[in-house]
Design a protein around this motif. Structure first.
Motif, PDB file in Angstrom:
ATOM      1  N   ASN A 179       2.286   4.354  -8.044  1.00 33.59           N
ATOM      2  CA  ASN A 179       3.422   5.129  -7.569  1.00 33.59           C
ATOM      3  C   ASN A 179       2.988   6.588  -7.471  1.00 33.59           C
ATOM      4  O   ASN A 179       1.982   6.990  -8.079  1.00 33.59           O
ATOM      5  N   VAL A 180       3.739   7.384  -6.714  1.00 28.07           N
ATOM      6  CA  VAL A 180       3.277   8.737  -6.388  1.00 28.07           C
ATOM      7  C   VAL A 180       3.105   9.594  -7.635  1.00 28.07           C
ATOM      8  O   VAL A 180       2.100  10.300  -7.792  1.00 28.07           O
ATOM      9  N   GLN A 181       4.065   9.548  -8.553  1.00 28.00           N
ATOM     10  CA  GLN A 181       3.970  10.398  -9.741  1.00 28.00           C
ATOM     11  C   GLN A 181       2.780  10.028 -10.610  1.00 28.00           C
ATOM     12  O   GLN A 181       2.076  10.908 -11.133  1.00 28.00           O
ATOM     13  N   SER A 182       2.528   8.736 -10.783  1.00 21.66           N
ATOM     14  CA  SER A 182       1.384   8.311 -11.599  1.00 21.66           C
ATOM     15  C   SER A 182       0.067   8.709 -10.953  1.00 21.66           C
ATOM     16  O   SER A 182      -0.879   9.119 -11.642  1.00 21.66           O
ATOM     17  N   VAL A 183      -0.009   8.595  -9.631  1.00 17.00           N
ATOM     18  CA  VAL A 183      -1.230   8.991  -8.910  1.00 17.00           C
ATOM     19  C   VAL A 183      -1.482  10.486  -9.080  1.00 17.00           C
ATOM     20  O   VAL A 183      -2.603  10.916  -9.374  1.00 17.00           O
ATOM     21  N   LYS A 184      -0.444  11.296  -8.922  1.00 16.66           N
ATOM     22  CA  LYS A 184      -0.615  12.743  -9.060  1.00 16.66           C
ATOM     23  C   LYS A 184      -1.017  13.111 -10.491  1.00 16.66           C
ATOM     24  O   LYS A 184      -1.893  13.951 -10.705  1.00 16.66           O
ATOM     25  N   GLN A 185      -0.398  12.456 -11.466  1.00 19.95           N
ATOM     26  CA  GLN A 185      -0.717  12.751 -12.862  1.00 19.95           C
ATOM     27  C   GLN A 185      -2.157  12.368 -13.186  1.00 19.95           C
ATOM     28  O   GLN A 185      -2.871  13.092 -13.882  1.00 19.95           O
ATOM     29  N   CYS A 186      -2.585  11.226 -12.659  1.00 17.01           N
ATOM     30  CA  CYS A 186      -3.949  10.755 -12.918  1.00 17.01           C
ATOM     31  C   CYS A 186      -4.980  11.746 -12.351  1.00 17.01           C
ATOM     32  O   CYS A 186      -5.980  12.066 -12.996  1.00 17.01           O
ATOM     33  N   GLN A 217       6.596  22.870  -4.705  1.00 14.39           N
ATOM     34  CA  GLN A 217       6.971  21.555  -4.168  1.00 14.39           C
ATOM     35  C   GLN A 217       6.421  20.407  -5.015  1.00 14.39           C
ATOM     36  O   GLN A 217       6.560  19.243  -4.645  1.00 14.39           O
ATOM     37  N   ASP A 218       5.750  20.719  -6.123  1.00 18.28           N
ATOM     38  CA  ASP A 218       5.109  19.712  -6.986  1.00 18.28           C
ATOM     39  C   ASP A 218       4.097  18.885  -6.189  1.00 18.28           C
ATOM     40  O   ASP A 218       3.929  17.686  -6.400  1.00 18.28           O
ATOM     41  N   ALA A 219       3.424  19.545  -5.249  1.00 18.58           N
ATOM     42  CA  ALA A 219       2.394  18.875  -4.445  1.00 18.58           C
ATOM     43  C   ALA A 219       1.030  19.062  -5.099  1.00 18.58           C
ATOM     44  O   ALA A 219       0.816  19.997  -5.871  1.00 18.58           O
ATOM     45  N   LEU A 220       0.125  18.137  -4.780  1.00 12.63           N
ATOM     46  CA  LEU A 220      -1.254  18.258  -5.261  1.00 12.63           C
ATOM     47  C   LEU A 220      -2.037  19.180  -4.332  1.00 12.63           C
ATOM     48  O   LEU A 220      -1.867  19.129  -3.110  1.00 12.63           O
ATOM     49  N   ILE A 221      -2.945  19.967  -4.903  1.00 14.03           N
ATOM     50  CA  ILE A 221      -3.799  20.880  -4.135  1.00 14.03           C
ATOM     51  C   ILE A 221      -5.247  20.443  -4.318  1.00 14.03           C
ATOM     52  O   ILE A 221      -5.768  20.434  -5.438  1.00 14.03           O
ATOM     53  N   ILE A 222      -5.891  20.073  -3.199  1.00 12.89           N
ATOM     54  CA  ILE A 222      -7.263  19.568  -3.241  1.00 12.89           C
ATOM     55  C   ILE A 222      -8.152  20.448  -2.363  1.00 12.89           C
ATOM     56  O   ILE A 222      -7.836  20.679  -1.182  1.00 12.89           O
ATOM     57  N   MET A 279       0.850  -1.204   0.000  1.00 15.11           N
ATOM     58  CA  MET A 279       0.000   0.000   0.000  1.00 15.11           C
ATOM     59  C   MET A 279       0.881   1.247   0.000  1.00 15.11           C
ATOM     60  O   MET A 279       1.815   1.357   0.788  1.00 15.11           O
ATOM     61  N   LEU A 280       0.569   2.182  -0.909  1.00 17.97           N
ATOM     62  CA  LEU A 280       1.318   3.425  -1.027  1.00 17.97           C
ATOM     63  C   LEU A 280       0.772   4.443  -0.012  1.00 17.97           C
ATOM     64  O   LEU A 280      -0.443   4.665   0.047  1.00 17.97           O
ATOM     65  N   VAL A 281       1.669   5.041   0.791  1.00 18.43           N
ATOM     66  CA  VAL A 281       1.269   6.072   1.754  1.00 18.43           C
ATOM     67  C   VAL A 281       1.927   7.393   1.343  1.00 18.43           C
ATOM     68  O   VAL A 281       3.153   7.491   1.290  1.00 18.43           O
ATOM     69  N   ILE A 282       1.102   8.400   1.045  1.00 15.79           N
ATOM     70  CA  ILE A 282       1.586   9.708   0.579  1.00 15.79           C
ATOM     71  C   ILE A 282       1.533  10.696   1.745  1.00 15.79           C
ATOM     72  O   ILE A 282       0.503  10.815   2.415  1.00 15.79           O
TER      73      ILE A 282
END
Length: 229
Positions: free
Chosen positions: A208-215, A129-134, A83-86
């Motif tokens: 993986n983190v990059q794929s999740v953020k891109q999706c 920081q290349d972070a996602l903003i929700i 399990m991926l933990v971000i």
């Protein structure tokens, strides 16, 4: 499809469950990706001052400890559950008026971001920081005390910074997000064990983190589901 929840609190802020047990709950339930997002509360209001006084907020002086523990749990979660933990936080600007209040998830954060900063400074630092903003629970909820309407009321100004909006949070669904065709995800806003059973996000991407953020940013291959026992 990856089963995901990107809005989870622990005892590092106002959650009722310790970090390690929280990770185990989601891992044993079969989740693929989660984000731990404890509150970073503003200190310029009475609500924020109370939260800080009772250690219900991540602060700049304990942020590195928080991130270190998240990194330890991320490794354990991957080894034990795949399990991926971000790592994340929830910027919490709390005021008496719900029209002035806003909550914002910052996912894959690296450095501390203060809830006392202006919205523009918060968004630009998160982008750096290349972070996602929700945008969290952006419309009226079933619990009036949880309403945080500032971002929705000012969406024409701030939507350009926001990668996705919560279209569902715990038991609430916000149809205004779909009607406006904004990018979306769904989360539990987990504070207690029973909140495990709530709205979640499904992503069609690599784990993986990059794929999740891109999706999420492209908002293709995204669906929501109501996770029940």
């Amino acid at each position: 499809m990856l089963l995901c929840d990107f809005h989870i609190h622990t005892k590092y802020s106002d959650g009722s469950v310790e970090l390690t047990r929280t990770v185990d709950l989601f891992g044993q339930a079969g989740f693929d990706v989660i984000a731990i997002t404890d509150h970073v509360v503003n200190g310029d209001s009475s609500f924020g001052k109370i939260a800080r006084r009772f250690n219900l907020s991540i602060r700049e002086d304990n942020f590195s400890i928080y991130m270190s523990r998240l990194a330890e749990e991320a490794k354990r979660a991957w080894d034990k559950y795949q399990m991926l933990v971000i790592p994340g936080i929830e910027i919490s600007k709390n005021y008496i008026s719900s029209d002035k209040s806003a909550h914002i998830l910052i996912l894959d954060i690296k450095d501390f971001i203060s809830a006392c900063w202006s919205y523009e400074k918060i968004f630009l630092e998160a982008k750096a920081q290349d972070a996602l903003i929700i945008a969290c629970h952006p419309h009226h909820t079933s619990e009036i005390t949880r309403n945080t309407l500032f971002l929705w009321n000012n969406r024409d100004k701030y939507s350009k910074y926001i990668d996705a909006w919560e279209i569902a949070n715990r038991d609430d669904v916000f149809n205004v997000i779909s009607l406006s065709k904004y990018p979306y995800i769904a989360n539990s806003d987990f504070h207690r064990v029973r909140h495990l059973y709530s709205w979640k996000t499904l992503l069609n991407c690599e784990k993986n983190v990059q794929s999740v953020k891109q999706c999420i940013r492209h908002n293709k291959g995204v669906a929501i589901t109501l996770f029940r026992n």
